[in-house]
Design a protein around this motif. Structure first.
Motif, PDB file in Angstrom:
ATOM      1  N   LYS A   1       0.830  -1.206   0.000  1.00 13.65           N
ATOM      2  CA  LYS A   1       0.000   0.000   0.000  1.00 13.65           C
ATOM      3  C   LYS A   1       0.869   1.262   0.000  1.00 13.65           C
ATOM      4  O   LYS A   1       0.586   2.225  -0.726  1.00 13.65           O
ATOM      5  CB  LYS A   1      -0.890   0.041   1.246  1.00 13.65           C
ATOM      6  N   ILE A   2       1.914   1.227   0.821  1.00 10.26           N
ATOM      7  CA  ILE A   2       2.708   2.438   1.007  1.00 10.26           C
ATOM      8  C   ILE A   2       3.735   2.608  -0.104  1.00 10.26           C
ATOM      9  O   ILE A   2       3.966   3.743  -0.557  1.00 10.26           O
ATOM     10  CB  ILE A   2       3.396   2.430   2.388  1.00 10.26           C
TER      11      ILE A   2
ATOM     12  N   SER B   1      -7.681   6.421  -6.173  1.00  9.45           N
ATOM     13  CA  SER B   1      -7.413   6.979  -4.850  1.00  9.45           C
ATOM     14  C   SER B   1      -6.660   5.985  -3.970  1.00  9.45           C
ATOM     15  O   SER B   1      -6.362   4.852  -4.374  1.00  9.45           O
ATOM     16  CB  SER B   1      -8.731   7.351  -4.162  1.00  9.45           C
ATOM     17  N   ILE B   2      -6.405   6.419  -2.738  1.00 10.62           N
ATOM     18  CA  ILE B   2      -5.741   5.557  -1.772  1.00 10.62           C
ATOM     19  C   ILE B   2      -6.580   4.315  -1.456  1.00 10.62           C
ATOM     20  O   ILE B   2      -6.028   3.300  -1.012  1.00 10.62           O
ATOM     21  CB  ILE B   2      -5.388   6.307  -0.469  1.00 10.62           C
ATOM     22  N   ALA B   3      -7.877   4.356  -1.700  1.00  8.17           N
ATOM     23  CA  ALA B   3      -8.708   3.176  -1.483  1.00  8.17           C
ATOM     24  C   ALA B   3      -8.303   2.054  -2.428  1.00  8.17           C
ATOM     25  O   ALA B   3      -8.233   0.885  -2.033  1.00  8.17           O
ATOM     26  CB  ALA B   3     -10.183   3.527  -1.657  1.00  8.17           C
TER      27      ALA B   3
ATOM     28  N   GLY C   1      -3.353  -4.947  -3.191  1.00  4.44           N
ATOM     29  CA  GLY C   1      -2.449  -5.964  -2.668  1.00  4.44           C
ATOM     30  C   GLY C   1      -3.158  -7.192  -2.138  1.00  4.44           C
ATOM     31  O   GLY C   1      -2.586  -8.290  -2.121  1.00  4.44           O
ATOM     32  N   TRP C   2      -4.415  -7.022  -1.726  1.00  2.00           N
ATOM     33  CA  TRP C   2      -5.178  -8.148  -1.198  1.00  2.00           C
ATOM     34  C   TRP C   2      -5.942  -8.890  -2.282  1.00  2.00           C
ATOM     35  O   TRP C   2      -6.559  -9.926  -2.006  1.00  2.00           O
ATOM     36  CB  TRP C   2      -6.118  -7.674  -0.101  1.00  2.00           C
ATOM     37  N   VAL C   3      -5.901  -8.377  -3.505  1.00  2.00           N
ATOM     38  CA  VAL C   3      -6.520  -9.087  -4.621  1.00  2.00           C
ATOM     39  C   VAL C   3      -5.462  -9.794  -5.463  1.00  2.00           C
ATOM     40  O   VAL C   3      -5.735 -10.825  -6.079  1.00  2.00           O
ATOM     41  CB  VAL C   3      -7.360  -8.112  -5.483  1.00  2.00           C
ATOM     42  N   ILE C   4      -4.236  -9.267  -5.459  1.00  2.00           N
ATOM     43  CA  ILE C   4      -3.166  -9.898  -6.238  1.00  2.00           C
ATOM     44  C   ILE C   4      -3.025 -11.385  -5.909  1.00  2.00           C
ATOM     45  O   ILE C   4      -2.959 -12.216  -6.820  1.00  2.00           O
ATOM     46  CB  ILE C   4      -1.835  -9.140  -6.025  1.00  2.00           C
ATOM     47  N   PRO C   5      -3.010 -11.787  -4.626  1.00  2.00           N
ATOM     48  CA  PRO C   5      -2.862 -13.224  -4.324  1.00  2.00           C
ATOM     49  C   PRO C   5      -4.205 -13.967  -4.256  1.00  2.00           C
ATOM     50  O   PRO C   5      -4.440 -14.792  -3.376  1.00  2.00           O
ATOM     51  CB  PRO C   5      -2.153 -13.210  -2.965  1.00  2.00           C
ATOM     52  N   TYR C   6      -5.091 -13.679  -5.195  1.00  2.00           N
ATOM     53  CA  TYR C   6      -6.437 -14.241  -5.157  1.00  2.00           C
ATOM     54  C   TYR C   6      -6.436 -15.772  -5.181  1.00  2.00           C
ATOM     55  O   TYR C   6      -7.282 -16.417  -4.569  1.00  2.00           O
ATOM     56  CB  TYR C   6      -7.289 -13.678  -6.303  1.00  2.00           C
TER      57      TYR C   6
ATOM     58  N   GLY D   1       5.712  -0.393  -7.161  1.00  2.00           N
ATOM     59  CA  GLY D   1       5.460  -0.553  -5.738  1.00  2.00           C
ATOM     60  C   GLY D   1       5.485  -2.008  -5.285  1.00  2.00           C
ATOM     61  O   GLY D   1       6.041  -2.330  -4.233  1.00  2.00           O
ATOM     62  N   ILE D   2       4.890  -2.901  -6.080  1.00  2.00           N
ATOM     63  CA  ILE D   2       4.842  -4.304  -5.667  1.00  2.00           C
ATOM     64  C   ILE D   2       6.153  -5.032  -5.939  1.00  2.00           C
ATOM     65  O   ILE D   2       6.333  -6.165  -5.466  1.00  2.00           O
ATOM     66  CB  ILE D   2       3.653  -5.047  -6.330  1.00  2.00           C
ATOM     67  N   GLU D   3       7.061  -4.386  -6.646  1.00  2.00           N
ATOM     68  CA  GLU D   3       8.376  -4.982  -6.879  1.00  2.00           C
ATOM     69  C   GLU D   3       9.356  -4.672  -5.752  1.00  2.00           C
ATOM     70  O   GLU D   3      10.383  -5.350  -5.617  1.00  2.00           O
ATOM     71  CB  GLU D   3       8.961  -4.485  -8.207  1.00  2.00           C
ATOM     72  N   VAL D   4       9.060  -3.653  -4.955  1.00  2.00           N
ATOM     73  CA  VAL D   4       9.994  -3.251  -3.897  1.00  2.00           C
ATOM     74  C   VAL D   4      10.183  -4.400  -2.904  1.00  2.00           C
ATOM     75  O   VAL D   4       9.210  -4.908  -2.336  1.00  2.00           O
ATOM     76  CB  VAL D   4       9.488  -1.991  -3.160  1.00  2.00           C
TER      77      VAL D   4
END
Length: 233
Positions: A17-18, A161-163, A169-174, A203-206
């Motif tokens: 998220k961050i 948005s931030i939403a 991130g919680w849908v990527i590992p569905y 962001g998700i690669e960090v």
């Protein structure tokens, strides 16, 4: 030039998220890894920043009143950064409420339920069918809520948005949650739309390489003891 924001982080859905937000903002930040599988979240220095011994957390050296500020809890960090930089978190009350209700929906629902689905499906030492069914079904319900919401809009609160950053991130590992995105066409389209944003991908690669250095959590019994056996300290 402003000093970089210090990000205490491990590559998980909450951490992403961050990193996604910071990449979208294009502001300088310095990653300080907190290896949660090795118990680094319990070190005294980190607990001064994050008393709940969870990452992510940040220290902004250029906080309110030109004084440093530390913030824990991913939702609070997103709100702070959105207010500070005036992006992805609307100023008008009506639009802001629209974003906040979906941000809190994620923090209170999607994240915890998906996390429990991950646990009972992949990490529990014994297969407990009730737990598997309970949380798999609840994630399915929550995916349905998102799918309905996204039927007539590109993003959860209308504008990106931030939403959206909080939820992706919680849908990527569905698959780990026992879900099929093909059952949720609007959610699937949103998932694809999010992956078209370069900042989301960055962001998700960090920390991907950092995480790859440790054993798979499903096989790492010592890490499981640290993560899943916590009591008050």
């Amino acid at each position: 030039m402003a000093a970089p924001i210090e990000l205490y982080y491990w590559p998980t859905p909450n951490g992403w998220k961050i990193t996604i937000m910071l990449e979208e903002l294009g502001v300088p930040y310095e990653v300080k890894y907190v290896n949660i599988g090795r118990g680094e979240q319990f070190e005294p220095g980190f607990l001064k920043i994050a008393p709940n011994n969870r990452m992510p957390a940040i220290i902004d050296p250029d906080g309110p009143g030109d004084a440093p500020i530390s913030i824990f809890e991913s939702g609070a960090i997103l709100q702070y950064l959105g207010r500070k930089y005036g992006r992805f978190y609307p100023a008008s009350e009506r639009q802001r409420v629209e974003v906040e209700q979906w941000l809190f929906w994620q923090v209170g629902g999607l994240g915890p339920m998906a996390g429990q689905a991950h646990h009972f499906r992949g990490y529990a030492p014994e297969q407990i069918q009730y737990g598997i069914d309970r949380y798999t079904n609840e994630v399915n319900r929550l995916y349905g809520v998102m799918n309905t919401r996204l039927a007539d809009r590109a993003y959860l609160a209308g504008e990106y948005s931030i939403a959206d950053m909080a939820c992706i991130g919680w849908v990527i590992p569905y698959k780990n949650q026992g879900q099929d995105l093909g059952d949720f066409p609007n959610l699937k389209a949103w998932h694809e739309r999010m992956h078209e944003r370069p900042a989301v991908l960055r962001g998700i690669e960090v920390g991907k390489e950092e995480r790859a250095r440790q054993a798979n959590l499903a096989d790492d019994k010592e890490a499981q003891k640290i993560l899943f056996g916590q009591r008050a300290r």
